[in-house]
Write a protein that holds these residues in place. Structure first.
Motif, PDB file in Angstrom:
ATOM      1  N   ASP A  62       0.811  -1.215   0.000  1.00  0.00           N
ATOM      2  CA  ASP A  62       0.000   0.000   0.000  1.00  0.00           C
ATOM      3  C   ASP A  62       0.847   1.269   0.000  1.00  0.00           C
ATOM      4  OD1 ASP A  62      -2.127  -1.805   0.275  1.00  0.00           O
ATOM      5  OD2 ASP A  62      -2.101  -1.659   2.458  1.00  0.00           O
ATOM      6  N   LEU A  63       2.147   1.134   0.235  1.00  0.00           N
ATOM      7  CA  LEU A  63       3.001   2.321   0.323  1.00  0.00           C
ATOM      8  C   LEU A  63       3.033   3.110  -0.979  1.00  0.00           C
ATOM      9  CD1 LEU A  63       6.034   0.886   2.322  1.00  0.00           C
ATOM     10  CD2 LEU A  63       4.515   2.721   3.058  1.00  0.00           C
ATOM     11  N   VAL A  64       3.319   2.432  -2.086  1.00  0.00           N
ATOM     12  CA  VAL A  64       3.466   3.148  -3.368  1.00  0.00           C
ATOM     13  C   VAL A  64       2.173   3.853  -3.769  1.00  0.00           C
ATOM     14  CG1 VAL A  64       3.816   2.841  -5.847  1.00  0.00           C
ATOM     15  CG2 VAL A  64       5.419   1.815  -4.230  1.00  0.00           C
ATOM     16  N   PRO A  65       1.025   3.171  -3.832  1.00  0.00           N
ATOM     17  CA  PRO A  65      -0.181   3.890  -4.247  1.00  0.00           C
ATOM     18  C   PRO A  65      -0.575   5.000  -3.284  1.00  0.00           C
ATOM     19  CG  PRO A  65      -0.733   1.682  -3.476  1.00  0.00           C
ATOM     20  CD  PRO A  65       0.752   1.743  -3.602  1.00  0.00           C
ATOM     21  N   THR A  66      -0.329   4.815  -1.989  1.00  0.00           N
ATOM     22  CA  THR A  66      -0.685   5.850  -1.022  1.00  0.00           C
ATOM     23  C   THR A  66       0.187   7.085  -1.196  1.00  0.00           C
ATOM     24  OG1 THR A  66      -1.481   4.201   0.572  1.00  0.00           O
ATOM     25  CG2 THR A  66      -0.864   6.359   1.434  1.00  0.00           C
ATOM     26  N   LEU A  67       1.484   6.885  -1.362  1.00  0.00           N
ATOM     27  CA  LEU A  67       2.376   8.031  -1.553  1.00  0.00           C
ATOM     28  C   LEU A  67       2.080   8.743  -2.862  1.00  0.00           C
ATOM     29  CD1 LEU A  67       5.715   6.501  -0.237  1.00  0.00           C
ATOM     30  CD2 LEU A  67       4.341   8.295   0.848  1.00  0.00           C
ATOM     31  N   LEU A  68       1.869   8.000  -3.930  1.00  0.00           N
ATOM     32  CA  LEU A  68       1.540   8.631  -5.211  1.00  0.00           C
ATOM     33  C   LEU A  68       0.217   9.385  -5.107  1.00  0.00           C
ATOM     34  CD1 LEU A  68       2.603   5.865  -7.765  1.00  0.00           C
ATOM     35  CD2 LEU A  68       3.868   7.925  -7.093  1.00  0.00           C
ATOM     36  N   GLY A  69      -0.741   8.830  -4.362  1.00  0.00           N
ATOM     37  CA  GLY A  69      -2.002   9.527  -4.155  1.00  0.00           C
ATOM     38  C   GLY A  69      -1.808  10.844  -3.432  1.00  0.00           C
ATOM     39  N   LEU A  70      -0.931  10.855  -2.433  1.00  0.00           N
ATOM     40  CA  LEU A  70      -0.646  12.093  -1.702  1.00  0.00           C
ATOM     41  C   LEU A  70       0.070  13.111  -2.581  1.00  0.00           C
ATOM     42  CD1 LEU A  70       0.562  10.533   1.673  1.00  0.00           C
ATOM     43  CD2 LEU A  70      -1.546  11.849   1.331  1.00  0.00           C
ATOM     44  N   MET A  71       0.800  12.642  -3.588  1.00  0.00           N
ATOM     45  CA  MET A  71       1.593  13.511  -4.452  1.00  0.00           C
ATOM     46  C   MET A  71       0.866  13.859  -5.749  1.00  0.00           C
ATOM     47  SD  MET A  71       5.117  11.370  -3.751  1.00  0.00           S
ATOM     48  CE  MET A  71       6.365  12.530  -4.257  1.00  0.00           C
ATOM     49  N   ASN A  72      -0.383  13.381  -5.875  1.00  0.00           N
ATOM     50  CA  ASN A  72      -1.185  13.643  -7.073  1.00  0.00           C
ATOM     51  C   ASN A  72      -0.498  13.155  -8.345  1.00  0.00           C
ATOM     52  OD1 ASN A  72      -3.412  14.980  -5.748  1.00  0.00           O
ATOM     53  ND2 ASN A  72      -2.007  16.710  -5.422  1.00  0.00           N
ATOM     54  N   VAL A  73       0.120  11.982  -8.237  1.00  0.00           N
ATOM     55  CA  VAL A  73       0.766  11.333  -9.381  1.00  0.00           C
ATOM     56  C   VAL A  73      -0.026  10.062  -9.687  1.00  0.00           C
ATOM     57  CG1 VAL A  73       2.865  10.192 -10.209  1.00  0.00           C
ATOM     58  CG2 VAL A  73       3.036  12.269  -8.806  1.00  0.00           C
ATOM     59  N   PRO A  74      -0.393   9.823 -10.945  1.00  0.00           N
ATOM     60  CA  PRO A  74      -1.190   8.634 -11.276  1.00  0.00           C
ATOM     61  C   PRO A  74      -0.514   7.341 -10.841  1.00  0.00           C
ATOM     62  CG  PRO A  74      -1.148  10.155 -13.130  1.00  0.00           C
ATOM     63  CD  PRO A  74      -0.165  10.687 -12.131  1.00  0.00           C
ATOM     64  N   VAL A  75      -1.317   6.410 -10.343  1.00  0.00           N
ATOM     65  CA  VAL A  75      -0.823   5.117  -9.885  1.00  0.00           C
ATOM     66  C   VAL A  75      -0.809   4.149 -11.075  1.00  0.00           C
ATOM     67  CG1 VAL A  75      -1.234   3.179  -8.321  1.00  0.00           C
ATOM     68  CG2 VAL A  75      -1.747   5.530  -7.572  1.00  0.00           C
ATOM     69  N   PRO A  76       0.323   3.490 -11.350  1.00  0.00           N
ATOM     70  CA  PRO A  76       0.375   2.536 -12.461  1.00  0.00           C
ATOM     71  C   PRO A  76      -0.645   1.410 -12.294  1.00  0.00           C
ATOM     72  CG  PRO A  76       2.591   3.059 -11.685  1.00  0.00           C
ATOM     73  CD  PRO A  76       1.641   3.665 -10.709  1.00  0.00           C
ATOM     74  N   GLU A  77      -1.175   0.930 -13.405  1.00  0.00           N
ATOM     75  CA  GLU A  77      -2.200  -0.109 -13.363  1.00  0.00           C
ATOM     76  C   GLU A  77      -1.696  -1.398 -12.725  1.00  0.00           C
ATOM     77  OE1 GLU A  77      -3.879  -0.806 -17.164  1.00  0.00           O
ATOM     78  OE2 GLU A  77      -4.683   1.232 -17.408  1.00  0.00           O
ATOM     79  N   LYS A  78      -0.412  -1.702 -12.839  1.00  0.00           N
ATOM     80  CA  LYS A  78       0.124  -2.958 -12.322  1.00  0.00           C
ATOM     81  C   LYS A  78       0.197  -2.991 -10.799  1.00  0.00           C
ATOM     82  CE  LYS A  78       3.744  -4.792 -14.222  1.00  0.00           C
ATOM     83  NZ  LYS A  78       5.109  -4.951 -14.790  1.00  0.00           N
ATOM     84  N   VAL A  79       0.078  -1.831 -10.155  1.00  0.00           N
ATOM     85  CA  VAL A  79       0.174  -1.780  -8.695  1.00  0.00           C
ATOM     86  C   VAL A  79      -0.971  -2.573  -8.070  1.00  0.00           C
ATOM     87  CG1 VAL A  79      -0.074  -0.234  -6.709  1.00  0.00           C
ATOM     88  CG2 VAL A  79       1.499   0.355  -8.565  1.00  0.00           C
ATOM     89  N   GLN A  80      -0.656  -3.383  -7.060  1.00  0.00           N
ATOM     90  CA  GLN A  80      -1.637  -4.249  -6.422  1.00  0.00           C
ATOM     91  C   GLN A  80      -2.081  -3.760  -5.050  1.00  0.00           C
ATOM     92  OE1 GLN A  80       0.994  -7.683  -6.699  1.00  0.00           O
ATOM     93  NE2 GLN A  80      -0.382  -8.671  -8.164  1.00  0.00           N
ATOM     94  N   GLY A  81      -1.389  -2.779  -4.496  1.00  0.00           N
ATOM     95  CA  GLY A  81      -1.728  -2.277  -3.174  1.00  0.00           C
ATOM     96  C   GLY A  81      -2.897  -1.302  -3.210  1.00  0.00           C
ATOM     97  N   THR A  82      -3.291  -0.853  -2.029  1.00  0.00           N
ATOM     98  CA  THR A  82      -4.431   0.044  -1.855  1.00  0.00           C
ATOM     99  C   THR A  82      -3.958   1.472  -1.602  1.00  0.00           C
ATOM    100  OG1 THR A  82      -5.772  -1.736  -0.929  1.00  0.00           O
ATOM    101  CG2 THR A  82      -6.479   0.509  -0.443  1.00  0.00           C
ATOM    102  N   ASP A  83      -4.586   2.430  -2.255  1.00  0.00           N
ATOM    103  CA  ASP A  83      -4.295   3.842  -2.036  1.00  0.00           C
ATOM    104  C   ASP A  83      -5.055   4.317  -0.798  1.00  0.00           C
ATOM    105  OD1 ASP A  83      -4.017   6.584  -2.028  1.00  0.00           O
ATOM    106  OD2 ASP A  83      -4.773   6.911  -4.057  1.00  0.00           O
ATOM    107  N   CYS A  84      -4.326   4.583   0.272  1.00  0.00           N
ATOM    108  CA  CYS A  84      -4.926   5.047   1.525  1.00  0.00           C
ATOM    109  C   CYS A  84      -4.737   6.542   1.727  1.00  0.00           C
ATOM    110  CB  CYS A  84      -4.319   4.287   2.704  1.00  0.00           C
ATOM    111  SG  CYS A  84      -4.601   2.508   2.679  1.00  0.00           S
TER     112      CYS A  84
END
Length: 458
Positions: A324-346
């Protein structure tokens, strides 16, 4: 790139357990800088290491993908052809594409040791270590001051862009902090930066800590956790004071990093994360391997995140797993999350906006390579069915494990609320028909199907 885009400083000491933070009043360790930082940060009470072993969990932390997807199902070490898949996209690569300056300092441990390929590498790399030259195997990190894996904390070495080994003869965490501060000061002010700082201590050898910190604990009585016994007690008596010394020494270096951000006027514009790749057993349950097991001392990690004005400070029960680290950090930075990511954006949860939180965290241990595990369904090889898989919820830890050469499956369930030291496991065959263990096994089955994991609950 908008200059208002936040910087990211991601700091992760190796093998630092959740209990080893002064403000938590569990381990008797002094961490004044971290304690102050926690007062300015969001502190997670349930941050989990998906696979509590160095290489596998690092692969997950950097990609947001589970170990069977990253290709890293064991440590990258001599004799195993295991490394991060060539086509993986790390957060470094994502942010580089988004216009960030990217840097990585310290332990990497995601590549094949050079001595697996040739006996006398020009870089001088030995054992599990490797020089990773500029190019795709740096996965988007442009500034590079790193090594693969080599545990000499008082006499570390590194490589940059040539095979020439750099040997500073300074305690590794202090030297890497020097390099990180220099990177921050020399950054291009017209671009945001993403800097990962990967400290090896408090990972063993525990005694390799500057003497002034060891002296702080040398004569101090140490209270052991109630679940430390047998050979584990001897391990704790030998190493726990030095482990605390390393944590306190690390705390000082973290304070230096925070001071550098303040001096550069970057504190308000930088997301700072302080966490770890996994914990440390230190003799709990008599376990002598330090990690790689489902107990809280191993899977429970500290997690603090500060982003002034965007993330409210305080405590959170958000159940955050490594993917969940990568999608959450990208979400906080307003950067699109790659489709292959399996974690949850918190990220919405972190910002205090609500949103769906994970109900369970998948935890695992895969002995051997991905290829071995993928053959399980095809060939029915018993060797491919061992290891353990589990789920951790806010209250429970549920684990199914199978030993090498044994077809029998052992199931364990812990109520971490009523039994915080996990002293009284509820065996699955003793559980009520619709009790927590039964429901959690169903949850685990759903995770196994989702991840195409060959482990079978039979």
């Amino acid at each position: 790139m908008n200059k208002k885009q936040p910087n990211l400083l991601f700091v992760f000491p190796d093998q630092w357990r959740r209990q080893a933070v002064g403000l938590f009043n569990e381990d008797e360790v002094s961490t004044p800088n971290i304690d102050r930082f926690a007062g300015e940060s969001l502190t997670l009470n349930h941050a989990i290491s998906c696979f509590p072993l160095c290489s596998p969990n690092r692969s997950v932390m950097l990609t947001g993908r589970y170990p069977l997807s990253t290709g890293v199902t064991s440590n990258c070490k001599l004799g195993l052809p295991i490394k991060l898949n060539d086509d993986e996209l790390t957060i470094g690569g994502v942010l580089k594409e988004a216009g960030y300056q990217t840097g990585y300092i310290g332990k990497w441990h995601l590549d094949v040791p050079e001595q697996s390929l040739e006996p006398e590498p020009a870089s001088g790399a030995r054992h599990w270590d490797a020089y990773i030259p500029p190019g795709p195997r740096r996965f988007g990190f442009d500034f590079w001051y790193s090594y693969n894996a080599y545990d000499r904390h008082m006499h570390p070495h590194y490589w940059q862009d040539t095979p020439q080994m750099i040997e500073p003869n300074v305690w590794s965490t202090e030297h890497e902090t020097d390099v990180a501060i220099d990177y921050i000061r020399r950054r291009d002010p017209d671009q945001p930066f993403c800097l990962f700082v990967s400290w090896n201590p408090p990972h063993q050898p525990f005694e390799q800590v500057p003497e002034r910190y060891k002296a702080m604990y040398a004569d101090k009585p140490v209270k052991y956790r109630p679940n430390v016994w047998g050979d584990g007690l001897a391990q704790a008596e030998q190493h726990l004071r030095n482990y605390y010394a390393a944590v306190t020494a690390t705390d000082d270096q973290f304070g230096r990093l925070l001071a550098a951000l303040e001096e550069e006027g970057l504190a308000d514009d930088t997301i700072v994360v302080l966490t770890s790749d996994h914990g440390e057993m230190m003799g709990s349950h008599g376990w002598l391997e330090h990690k790689n097991v489902w107990y809280e001392e191993s899977i429970g990690i500290p997690f603090f995140i500060r982003y002034p004005g965007r993330i409210p400070s305080g405590g959170s029960d958000c159940l955050l797993n490594s993917p969940d680290l990568v999608p959450t950090l990208l979400g906080l930075m307003n950067v699109p999350v790659p489709e292959k990511v399996q974690g949850t954006d918190c990220s919405a949860v972190f910002r205090g906006e609500g949103g769906k939180e994970p109900a369970s965290a998948f935890i695992c241990h895969y002995p051997g390579s991905v290829e071995e595990h993928r053959k399980a369904r095809e060939q029915g090889l018993e060797i491919n069915a061992y290891g353990w898989r589990g789920v951790r919820t806010h209250r429970y830890t549920y684990v199914a494990k199978r030993s090498f050469g044994d077809a029998a499956l052992t199931r364990l369930c812990f109520d971490n609320e009523s039994d915080p030291y996990q002293l009284n496991p509820l065996r699955f065959d003793q559980a009520p028909k619709e009790g927590p263990a039964v429901l959690l096994e169903r949850e685990l089955g759903q995770w196994l199907a989702k991840l195409d994991d060959p482990f079978e609950l039979i």
